[in-house]
Design an enzyme around this catalytic site. Sequence first.
Site, PDB file in Angstrom:
ATOM      1  N   GLU A  62       0.587  -1.158   0.003  1.00 24.36           N
ATOM      2  CA  GLU A  62       0.060  -0.002   0.127  1.00 24.36           C
ATOM      3  C   GLU A  62       0.876   1.582   0.387  1.00 24.36           C
ATOM      4  O   GLU A  62       0.689   2.481  -0.548  1.00 24.36           O
ATOM      5  CB  GLU A  62      -1.101  -0.791   1.059  1.00 24.36           C
ATOM      6  CG  GLU A  62      -2.080  -1.072   1.531  1.00 24.36           C
ATOM      7  CD  GLU A  62      -1.634  -2.113   1.431  1.00 24.36           C
ATOM      8  OE1 GLU A  62      -2.784  -3.130   0.919  1.00 24.36           O
ATOM      9  OE2 GLU A  62      -0.718  -2.347   1.816  1.00 24.36           O
ATOM     10  N   HIS A 131      -9.490  -6.096  10.074  1.00 29.48           N
ATOM     11  CA  HIS A 131     -10.245  -5.592   9.218  1.00 29.48           C
ATOM     12  C   HIS A 131     -11.326  -5.081   9.033  1.00 29.48           C
ATOM     13  O   HIS A 131     -12.084  -5.001   9.290  1.00 29.48           O
ATOM     14  CB  HIS A 131      -9.927  -7.158   8.570  1.00 29.48           C
ATOM     15  CG  HIS A 131      -8.760  -8.052   8.049  1.00 29.48           C
ATOM     16  ND1 HIS A 131      -8.068  -8.224   8.794  1.00 29.48           N
ATOM     17  CD2 HIS A 131      -7.806  -7.578   6.916  1.00 29.48           C
ATOM     18  CE1 HIS A 131      -6.971  -8.856   8.440  1.00 29.48           C
ATOM     19  NE2 HIS A 131      -7.003  -8.623   6.981  1.00 29.48           N
TER      20      HIS A 131
END
Length: 327
Positions: A62, A131
């Site tokens: 990322e 998450h």
Amino acid sequence: MTTYTTTYRNALRDAMSEEIRRDEKVYLMGEEVAEYNGAYKCSQGMWEEFGDKRVIDTPITEYGFTGLAVGSAMKGLRPIVEFMSWDFSMQACDHIINSAAKTKYMSGGVVDCPIVFRGQNAASGRVAAQHSQDFAGWYANIPGLKVIAPANAHDAKGLLKAAIRDDAPVIFLEHEKLYGMENEMPTDLDFTVEIGKAATVKEGTDVSIIAYSYSVETAKEVAKNLEKDGISAEVIDLRTISPLDETAILDSVKKTSRAVFIQEAWAYASVGDSVASLIQSKAFDHLDAPVEVFSGERTPMPYAANLEELALPQVDKIVEKIKTMVK
């Protein structure tokens, strides 16, 4: 106006596809967005249509691909960056916060950064603590970023198209539990939803229930239960967290004299806290009861399904509290 019915995930795909066809500067980048059609299938068929110059699979890094996308936006492209989960954006925070959000200000308005960061946000169902965080409050706290959290397919498409066309960096928060929800959609290729405008989902007179993203579904369920006891609840969907539609919130509370906010996020320093502060500072004389904020429990999200459910706002508890407010 002609319409078609589609799901939230397909509305996102249609929005991205229409904007890529409309503007040669738009492209999509992220993990598994191309050949795999996206982790949540939100880019189904796009790679086959547009090829690997416009729909780009990235390594699991990322920090790397976000920096590349931000740089390309500063040079005039209009990237859409998909995070498989918004939790993974933490790897890219320096690029989002210190570059995308601040460069226009620090360049004296000379350098725009037209970029959309999008992906799954909050608790999608048994994906555990790393998450499941809600990042609405995190990113809404950053000057220079717009933060959007649609609660239905219609708004998801209209707001995503508006975000792609916007010259500011936009945080676009989706919820996995909404991806399969269907709505009617205009076929007009220029259909957009204005950023910064809330929506009244249900009219009411006794209490204003304010929410965003999947919590709007919780708010609708609460309102339905309250009707059995003759309590009329108004449901406000914020749609955009930053900029916030203060007028819609205050007008509703001035009508109902009571306000409840529902969010999956932790309560402390949250969107709900900010809205409660807004109401109590600008509509205090209209209130017949203190503003109530219902949030996720202050704990990392459990993996077990029964514990995850208990960690999120409970319809029955909200209903019972509103009953005491309206008495």
